[in-house]
Scaffold this active site. Structure first.
Site, short mmCIF file in Angstrom:
data_model
loop_
_atom_site.label_atom_id
_atom_site.label_comp_id
_atom_site.label_asym_id
_atom_site.label_seq_id
_atom_site.Cartn_x
_atom_site.Cartn_y
_atom_site.Cartn_z
N HIS A 176 7.31 -9.21 -8.09
CA HIS A 176 6.41 -8.52 -9.02
C HIS A 176 4.98 -9.03 -8.88
O HIS A 176 4.71 -10.21 -9.20
CB HIS A 176 6.92 -8.76 -10.44
CG HIS A 176 6.11 -8.08 -11.50
ND1 HIS A 176 5.49 -8.79 -12.50
CD2 HIS A 176 5.82 -6.78 -11.71
CE1 HIS A 176 4.86 -7.94 -13.29
NE2 HIS A 176 5.04 -6.72 -12.84
N HIS A 187 -3.75 -4.56 -10.90
CA HIS A 187 -2.88 -4.08 -11.99
C HIS A 187 -3.66 -3.30 -13.06
O HIS A 187 -3.28 -2.22 -13.46
CB HIS A 187 -2.16 -5.24 -12.66
CG HIS A 187 -1.29 -4.82 -13.82
ND1 HIS A 187 -1.76 -4.74 -15.11
CD2 HIS A 187 -0.02 -4.41 -13.84
CE1 HIS A 187 -0.79 -4.31 -15.90
NE2 HIS A 187 0.29 -4.10 -15.16
O1 G3P Z 1 6.98 -1.75 -11.70
C1 G3P Z 1 7.34 -2.08 -12.87
C2 G3P Z 1 6.47 -3.14 -13.38
O2 G3P Z 1 5.58 -3.54 -12.43
C3 G3P Z 1 5.77 -2.58 -14.53
O3 G3P Z 1 5.02 -3.48 -15.15
O4 G3P Z 1 2.78 -3.72 -15.96
O5 G3P Z 1 3.60 -5.19 -14.15
O6 G3P Z 1 3.08 -2.88 -13.68
P1 G3P Z 1 3.55 -3.85 -14.70
CA CA Z 2 3.70 -2.66 -11.47
#
Ligand code: G3P
Ligand code: CA
Length: 432
Positions: free
Chosen positions: A60, A102
């Site tokens: 992530h 992000h």
């Molecule tokens: O892809 C799912 C996850 O990344 C969503 O949360 O806010 O980190 O993009 P965020």
């Molecule tokens: Ca994401």
């Protein structure tokens, strides 16, 4: 011929024993018909077969608890930690270039406010790529990462070079004109136009979004590229057969939260031909739940910890002997009650005092908590790191923040780093 007495006796005993052995063997065989064949997937209480095999590990925003998110440093660390797929969020510059960041603004993860003080609110769409490339995308996380830059989508693809999968997220497509077409053009340029495999065997490209219209538009343009439809609250894990059947006609996966799902729900969704991707989780116990519930994809900020858990190895080894013992995240009164409030309790697992100079803590949202200058934790004792304000004590330090940072709902994670910024321990809790 009459056999001597002792021979008769021996024969009788042998007969008795073999009969007993036969009986034991018979029960053993009878007790294991189902589990004897390891290839038969275990069944849930509801009779669903649980998928076996390790979930594919998605990193992530890169290894975003060991380096500033979505930078070269975070992605190289993720590759080094064995991540199968690298996740990143897309935005678009004023001159139409796709970049990996992000937020819709540059404020949190770069020094835009310093470099362009009069350009608030520093929306990505208001800056050209040349301007964005002047920004430092590392120091906000830690001065040791000064000089990291915001990556373009092309640079991100080059950096990975087919060694691992890529999961770009169309973050706020309505803000950026022609973003979907732009992404399609880029994917075509890289030949990422169908369900390719990266060199590590993971899916080479996987496009995700919370924006269903944008994802449907993308699917219409590149129908062979896998997609993941994101939705807060994970409603699809308990959706009707009709909804899952329709979803399976155009998207490849949906997301679930292992703290809320069951193996039956995961298996049911998979029975519609959909893959199931987990919520972002870092805690060893929850990471193991993802595997045991049969998820296809495991989403984490700490791929090194996830890989260790999947290999049944101890995820993190404290080198100095200080661990996170517990987290008091919702004390009576305010979370930042002066002299009290929420805190993280560290524990010294050794017989010698340990200097905590330079140690830091972070929580899932990246807030940095200091552990206190010249702090020492006594042998076998606790040391409390408070979020709010108060007067430091030999066994406690107050960070002086004006609002709580430790989640009071769902789950949260706290990470302990030593003075060399090496992650020593991580602690997860389920708040509700
Ligand atoms: O892809 C799912 C996850 O990344 C969503 O949360 O806010 O980190 O993009 P965020
Ligand atoms: Ca994401």
């Amino acid at each position: 011929m009459r056999l001597p007495g002792f021979i008769v006796q021996r024969l009788r005993t042998a007969l008795v024993h073999s009969a007993a052995l036969a009986a034991v063997a018979a029960t053993l065989v009878s007790a294991q018909p189902v589990s004897a064949d390891a290839s038969t997937p275990p069944e849930t209480a509801a009779g669903w077969q649980v998928k076996r095999g390790e979930p594919v590990v998605w990193s992530h925003r890169g290894a975003s608890k060991n380096a500033p998110e979505e930078t070269t440093a975070a992605y190289q660390r993720a590759l080094a930690d064995g991540a199968d797929v690298l996740e990143g969020d897309l935005a678009q510059t004023k001159d139409g270039v796709l970049v990996v960041i992000h937020d819709d603004t540059l404020a949190r993860t770069t020094n835009a406010e310093e470099v362009f003080p009069d350009r608030a609110p520093w929306n990505v769409i208001d800056f050209t790529l040349a301007e964005i490339k002047q920004l430092d995308a590392g120091s906000w996380w830690d001065p040791a990462f000064a000089g990291q830059r915001i990556l373009t989508l092309r640079e991100w693809f080059q950096l990975t070079g087919g060694r691992a999968g890529l999961a770009p997220e169309l973050k706020s497509p309505t803000l950026y004109p022609g973003m979907v077409e732009n992404l399609v053009k880029e994917l075509r340029a890289w030949g990422y136009t169908h369900d390719l495999k990266a060199r590590n065997g993971a899916p080479q490209i996987w496009v995700q979004s919370f924006d269903e219209a944008a994802l449907r538009q993308f699917h219409a343009l590149l129908p062979k590229v896998p997609t993941l439809l994101l939705r807060s609250g994970y409603p699809f894990m308990t959706a009707t057969d009709e909804v899952l059947t329709e979803l399976a006609t155009w998207t490849t996966a949906i997301a679930g939260n292992p703290v809320q799902t069951t193996a039956s729900q995961v298996a049911r969704v998979q029975s519609f031909g959909l893959k199931v991707v987990s919520e972002v989780e870092d805690g060893p116990s929850i990471l193991s739940m993802i595997e045991l519930q049969g998820y296809d994809y495991l989403f984490t900020n700490v791929p090194d910890v996830a890989k260790a858990v999947l290999d049944d190895k101890k995820p993190l080894r404290t080198t100095h002997g200080v661990v996170i013992d517990s987290v008091v995240y919702n004390p009576d009164g305010s979370d930042v009650e002066p002299g009290g409030g929420e805190y993280v309790a560290l524990r010294n697992t050794t017989r010698r005092p340990i200097e905590l100079n330079g140690y830091t803590l972070r929580e899932f949202g990246n807030t940095l908590l200091r552990v206190g200058e010249r702090a020492v934790i006594e042998p076998g004792s606790f040391y409390k790191v408070y979020v709010g304000s108060g007067t430091d004590r030999p066994d406690a330090h107050f960070n002086g923040l004006t609002a709580g940072v430790l989640a009071n709902t769902v789950t949260d994670h706290v990470y302990l780093y030593d003075s060399r910024r090496v992650m020593e321990d991580l602690y997860s809790y389920i708040a509700s």
